[in-house]
Design a protein around this motif. Sequence first.
Motif, PDB file in Angstrom:
ATOM      1  N   PRO A 117       1.022  -1.081   0.424  1.00 17.47           N
ATOM      2  CA  PRO A 117       0.071  -0.568   0.476  1.00 17.47           C
ATOM      3  C   PRO A 117       0.553   1.448  -0.194  1.00 17.47           C
ATOM      4  O   PRO A 117       0.169   2.343  -0.007  1.00 17.47           O
ATOM      5  N   VAL A 118       1.685   1.224   0.427  1.00 17.50           N
ATOM      6  CA  VAL A 118       2.756   2.439   0.105  1.00 17.50           C
ATOM      7  C   VAL A 118       4.068   2.386  -1.222  1.00 17.50           C
ATOM      8  O   VAL A 118       4.595   1.077  -1.768  1.00 17.50           O
ATOM      9  N   GLU A 119       4.280   3.449  -1.738  1.00 14.54           N
ATOM     10  CA  GLU A 119       5.712   3.222  -3.082  1.00 14.54           C
ATOM     11  C   GLU A 119       6.940   3.897  -2.179  1.00 14.54           C
ATOM     12  O   GLU A 119       6.998   4.911  -1.721  1.00 14.54           O
ATOM     13  N   LYS A 120       8.659   3.254  -2.667  1.00 15.08           N
ATOM     14  CA  LYS A 120       8.984   4.222  -1.869  1.00 15.08           C
ATOM     15  C   LYS A 120       9.142   5.440  -2.946  1.00 15.08           C
ATOM     16  O   LYS A 120       9.290   5.668  -4.564  1.00 15.08           O
ATOM     17  N   GLY A 121      10.151   7.060  -1.520  1.00 10.84           N
ATOM     18  CA  GLY A 121       9.704   7.861  -2.507  1.00 10.84           C
ATOM     19  C   GLY A 121       8.826   8.701  -2.377  1.00 10.84           C
ATOM     20  O   GLY A 121       8.372  10.057  -2.421  1.00 10.84           O
ATOM     21  N   GLN A 122       7.380   8.549  -1.669  1.00 13.04           N
ATOM     22  CA  GLN A 122       5.784   8.154  -2.086  1.00 13.04           C
ATOM     23  C   GLN A 122       5.503   9.032  -0.247  1.00 13.04           C
ATOM     24  O   GLN A 122       6.494   8.655   0.754  1.00 13.04           O
ATOM     25  N   ALA A 151       4.049   2.993  12.362  1.00 10.94           N
ATOM     26  CA  ALA A 151       2.526   3.612  12.251  1.00 10.94           C
ATOM     27  C   ALA A 151       1.889   2.235  10.933  1.00 10.94           C
ATOM     28  O   ALA A 151       3.084   1.828  10.939  1.00 10.94           O
ATOM     29  N   ARG A 152       1.071   2.388  11.106  1.00 10.93           N
ATOM     30  CA  ARG A 152       0.452   1.420   9.858  1.00 10.93           C
ATOM     31  C   ARG A 152      -0.080   2.809   8.789  1.00 10.93           C
ATOM     32  O   ARG A 152      -1.092   3.457   9.376  1.00 10.93           O
ATOM     33  N   VAL A 196      10.784   0.007   0.604  1.00  8.80           N
ATOM     34  CA  VAL A 196       9.683  -0.908   1.457  1.00  8.80           C
ATOM     35  C   VAL A 196      10.096  -2.426   1.283  1.00  8.80           C
ATOM     36  O   VAL A 196      10.972  -2.089   0.245  1.00  8.80           O
ATOM     37  N   ALA A 197       9.804  -3.573   1.927  1.00  5.58           N
ATOM     38  CA  ALA A 197      10.360  -4.526   1.995  1.00  5.58           C
ATOM     39  C   ALA A 197       9.440  -5.412   1.722  1.00  5.58           C
ATOM     40  O   ALA A 197       7.992  -5.219   2.020  1.00  5.58           O
ATOM     41  N   ASN A 198       9.209  -6.988   1.720  1.00  2.24           N
ATOM     42  CA  ASN A 198       8.256  -7.856   1.969  1.00  2.24           C
ATOM     43  C   ASN A 198       6.855  -7.641   2.993  1.00  2.24           C
ATOM     44  O   ASN A 198       6.186  -7.329   2.684  1.00  2.24           O
ATOM     45  N   ARG A 199       7.352  -7.172   4.161  1.00  2.00           N
ATOM     46  CA  ARG A 199       6.964  -7.044   4.977  1.00  2.00           C
ATOM     47  C   ARG A 199       6.604  -5.683   6.082  1.00  2.00           C
ATOM     48  O   ARG A 199       5.508  -6.097   6.847  1.00  2.00           O
TER      49      ARG A 199
END
Length: 63
Positions: free
Chosen positions: A5-10, A27-28, A52-55
Motif C-alpha cells: 500500500p506504499v511506494e518508495k519516495g511517496q 505506523a500502519r 519498502v521490504a516484503n513485510r
Amino acid sequence: MRPKPVEKGQEYTVRIDEMSKKGDGVARIKGFVIFVQGAEIGKEYKIRISNVANRFATAEIVA
C-alpha cells in the motif's frame, strides 16, 4: 505476492501508535507496518518512504 500500500519516495501522513524494539515509531497504512526513525508515540507526521521490504517499510519524517 500482494501489492504494497506504499511506494518508495511517496509521502504520507501517519499517526505513530507504538514503538519498535529499536526505538523507531511504528505506523500502519492499510495494516502494512512502517518504521519511522525519530518519531514519538501518539504524534502525527508527514513521512517519506525510504525503503519498502516484503513485510514492512521504513520512512523518514518530512520537515
